[in-house]
Motif scaffolding. Structure first.
Motif, short mmCIF file in Angstrom:
data_model
loop_
_atom_site.label_atom_id
_atom_site.label_comp_id
_atom_site.label_asym_id
_atom_site.label_seq_id
_atom_site.Cartn_x
_atom_site.Cartn_y
_atom_site.Cartn_z
N THR A 26 0.81 -1.22 0.00
CA THR A 26 0.00 0.00 0.00
C THR A 26 0.84 1.27 0.00
N ALA A 27 2.15 1.13 -0.25
CA ALA A 27 3.05 2.28 -0.12
C ALA A 27 2.63 3.46 -0.99
N SER A 28 2.01 3.17 -2.14
CA SER A 28 1.65 4.27 -3.04
C SER A 28 0.15 4.40 -3.26
N LEU A 29 -0.65 3.79 -2.37
CA LEU A 29 -2.09 3.76 -2.60
C LEU A 29 -2.84 4.76 -1.73
N PRO A 30 -3.82 5.48 -2.30
CA PRO A 30 -4.68 6.34 -1.48
C PRO A 30 -5.60 5.49 -0.62
N LYS A 31 -6.25 6.13 0.35
CA LYS A 31 -7.01 5.41 1.37
C LYS A 31 -8.08 4.51 0.78
N HIS A 32 -8.80 4.98 -0.25
CA HIS A 32 -9.88 4.17 -0.80
C HIS A 32 -9.36 2.84 -1.32
N GLU A 33 -8.26 2.87 -2.09
CA GLU A 33 -7.68 1.64 -2.61
C GLU A 33 -7.13 0.77 -1.49
N VAL A 34 -6.58 1.41 -0.44
CA VAL A 34 -6.07 0.64 0.69
C VAL A 34 -7.19 -0.15 1.33
N ASP A 35 -8.32 0.49 1.57
CA ASP A 35 -9.46 -0.21 2.20
C ASP A 35 -9.96 -1.36 1.33
N VAL A 36 -10.01 -1.13 0.02
CA VAL A 36 -10.44 -2.19 -0.89
C VAL A 36 -9.49 -3.38 -0.81
N LEU A 37 -8.18 -3.09 -0.82
CA LEU A 37 -7.19 -4.15 -0.75
C LEU A 37 -7.27 -4.91 0.57
N LEU A 38 -7.33 -4.20 1.69
CA LEU A 38 -7.36 -4.87 2.99
C LEU A 38 -8.60 -5.74 3.15
N THR A 39 -9.74 -5.24 2.66
CA THR A 39 -10.98 -6.03 2.71
C THR A 39 -10.83 -7.31 1.90
N ALA A 40 -10.20 -7.19 0.72
CA ALA A 40 -9.98 -8.37 -0.13
C ALA A 40 -9.04 -9.36 0.55
N LEU A 41 -8.00 -8.87 1.20
CA LEU A 41 -7.07 -9.76 1.88
C LEU A 41 -7.75 -10.52 3.01
N ARG A 42 -8.62 -9.84 3.76
CA ARG A 42 -9.33 -10.54 4.82
C ARG A 42 -10.25 -11.63 4.25
N ARG A 43 -10.86 -11.33 3.10
CA ARG A 43 -11.73 -12.32 2.46
C ARG A 43 -10.93 -13.55 2.05
N TYR A 44 -9.75 -13.34 1.49
CA TYR A 44 -8.92 -14.46 1.07
C TYR A 44 -8.41 -15.25 2.28
N ALA A 45 -8.04 -14.54 3.35
CA ALA A 45 -7.57 -15.24 4.55
C ALA A 45 -8.70 -16.09 5.14
N ALA A 46 -9.91 -15.53 5.16
CA ALA A 46 -11.06 -16.28 5.68
C ALA A 46 -11.33 -17.52 4.84
N ASP A 47 -10.93 -17.46 3.56
CA ASP A 47 -11.13 -18.58 2.66
C ASP A 47 -9.96 -19.56 2.70
#
Length: 534
Positions: A192-213
């Motif tokens: 997330t070094a170069s990502l604005p907050k909106h993209e960061v939230d999208v990425l983190l939400t996706a990572l949690r979904r993959y971890a849950a899976d």
């Protein structure tokens, strides 16, 4: 960021099976002990944060996992099988299900987005085994939509910003995780070094979904708030050793700071512990009144408003430029520097107008520019540190048109000391330095000219928290000496901690301004309010 992101996902504990383990990993470079008997375990299906300051050993450990650095001793367990770490190779890493997205760009600039995504899994094909470009573009569009990356599948990567390129690289690594039962280990190095907050939230939400899976993720980041939000477990390195191991509710801002620095940093407003290596995005500078004379004025005469003044920047002032990806932030800095057409933008310094599309004239007037993509647009990686430092002031090191190496080397040694660059010698190649030290070299290159205006585009992108703090201190020192600073950052916490005030961009125009003191929440509210109003 959703403050409940981790707690909600933590209702299902990570699996007891260990997906990856390291035991007594050590690596020495000369007299430097980069890793000193490092041991850790990564639970299957967990997001495992890996943190540490500058020189803590994070990068060396990740390179060891990738098989590109051979440790002196230790062993690894991959998919339940122990091996001697010295026998680990890139091929073995791939076969064991280790997938990496590094902070340095790993995409192919001359290929399209669709082609880059296909390289991660193979092209869609027809019954005749030729590439089915229609199907490939359709599949790429679905991946891009899922990760909310607003680019066309047939766009060449070189035309995207580094932030968008990183998002494509992450999407390439994760694109099949909903479509396969295979579960390896995904290693994300400062994603997330170069990502604005909106993209960061999208990425983190996706990572949690993959971890849950069931996907196991090692998440390397210098952003404390991200790790506290999503990590199930954390290993903190300090000086090449494991400083702390944290699980579940043990993971907090204070516990991470304590592990990284050895003590809990002060959290009073306006205070950043000098040399601590920690920057807290909740800390901000107080607004400084009484700045000196005007250093830079931007105007767009085509505007219909009575006041056509777009931006006024005063000597000693640090002004942040906030906006979402595609708002025109980076282009504005390049326009001021003369690197791209200005359209109808007029640039005036206290010494007079600056001609358009003339970088040399901008430099003579006193404008300095540190671009977003350090490696592609600023660094001369194969040249020495001394040569990288001297390129903006060659006349100072020459006589009768010939460069005097002794002068160049002496000046470089002074700058290395002054700017705190950790380097073996001035003659070492720039590539011998870490990303944070490379950035300090680029800053020193420009600040030695005592510029009137310093333009910074993502100045701490891809550097660890220690180097980030040091770079901030260098910028503040330049402003205190009278340089006017205009800084673009996708990290609104960084702008809040660094800038005295901010302007907001949308649609390639400055649409709002915010007086200090700044906070991350204020910047987010104003930026997203502007986007919603369009």
């Amino acid at each position: 960021m959703n403050e409940h992101m981790r707690s909600e996902s933590a209702s299902a504990e990570p699996g007891s099976r260990v997906a990856l383990a390291a035991e007594d990993i050590s690596k020495t470079y000369g007299a430097t002990r980069a890793l000193d008997e490092v041991s850790l375990e990564v639970s299957s299906g967990a997001i495992h944060g890996l943190m540490g300051g500058n020189g803590s050993g994070k990068s060396t450990f990740i390179k060891m996992l990738a098989g590109v650095v051979t440790p002196d001793q230790g062993r690894l367990a991959l998919q339940g099988e122990w091996i001697e770490a010295r026998s680990h190779t890139p091929a073995r890493a791939k076969a064991s299900g280790l997938h990496f997205v590094h902070q340095q760009n790993s995409t192919f600039p001359d290929l399209t987005v669709a082609e880059n995504l296909a390289l991660g899994r193979g092209f869609e094909s027809t019954t005749l085994k030729s590439i089915d470009w229609k199907a490939q573009k359709a599949r790429s569009r679905r991946v891009l939509d899922r990760f909310e990356i607003d680019v066309a599948a047939d766009t060449h990567m070189v035309r995207l910003s580094p932030a968008a390129q990183m998002m494509v690289a992450i999407a390439r690594a994760l694109q099949d995780q909903d479509e396969t039962d295979e579960r390896g280990v995904l290693v994300l190095d400062e994603p997330t070094a170069s990502l604005p907050k909106h993209e960061v939230d999208v990425l983190l939400t996706a990572l949690r979904r993959y971890a849950a899976d069931g996907q196991t993720i090692i998440y390397v980041s210098h952003r404390l708030e991200e790790v506290t939000a999503i990590a199930d477990e954390v290993t903190v390195l300090r000086n090449g050793r494991v400083a702390s191991r944290l699980v579940g509710a043990e993971i907090s801002h204070d516990s991470l700071v304590a592990g990284i620095t050895g003590s809990v940093a002060a959290k009073q407003a306006g205070t950043v512990p000098r040399g601590s290596g920690v920057v807290d995005s909740r800390v901000h500078l107080s607004h400084v009144a009484g700045f000196r004379e005007t250093a830079l004025t931007l105007r767009r005469p085509s505007l219909t408003e009575v006041d056509d003044e777009t931006l006024l920047l005063r000597a000693g002032e640090i002004v942040g430029v906030a906006g979402l990806l595609g708002s025109g932030r980076s282009r504005l800095l390049k326009q001021i520097f003369g690197a791209v057409p200005r359209d109808d933008l007029e640039v005036t310094l206290n010494s007079g107008p600056v001609p358009p599309s003339d970088v040399r004239a901008a430099m003579k007037k006193g404008i300095a520019f540190v671009p977003e993509n350090r490696l592609r647009e600023a660094a001369l990686p194969e040249l020495s540190i001394a040569e990288n430092l001297s390129v903006t002031c060659l006349s100072d090191h020459s006589r009768a048109g010939w460069i005097k190496p002794s002068r160049e080397r002496k000046a470089a040694q002074r700058l290395i000391k002054e700017f705190g660059v950790r380097a073996p010698s001035a003659s070492a190649p720039l590539t011998a330095l870490s990303g944070g030290n490379q950035q300090k070299v680029i800053l020193a290159r420009w600040l030695q000219r005592r510029p009137t205006v310093l333009l910074l585009d993502e100045p701490t992108q891809g550097v660890d928290i220690g180097a980030r703090n040091e770079i901030h201190e260098l910028v503040r020192a330049a402003a205190a000496a009278g340089t006017a600073v205009l800084v673009v950052s996708s990290d609104f916490g960084e702008l809040a901690s660094l800038a005295h005030r901010a302007v907001v961009m949308s649609g390639s125009e400055i649409v709002d301004s915010i007086d200090g003191p700044l906070t991350e929440d204020i910047l987010n509210d104003v930026v997203y309010a502007q986007e919603k109003s369009l």
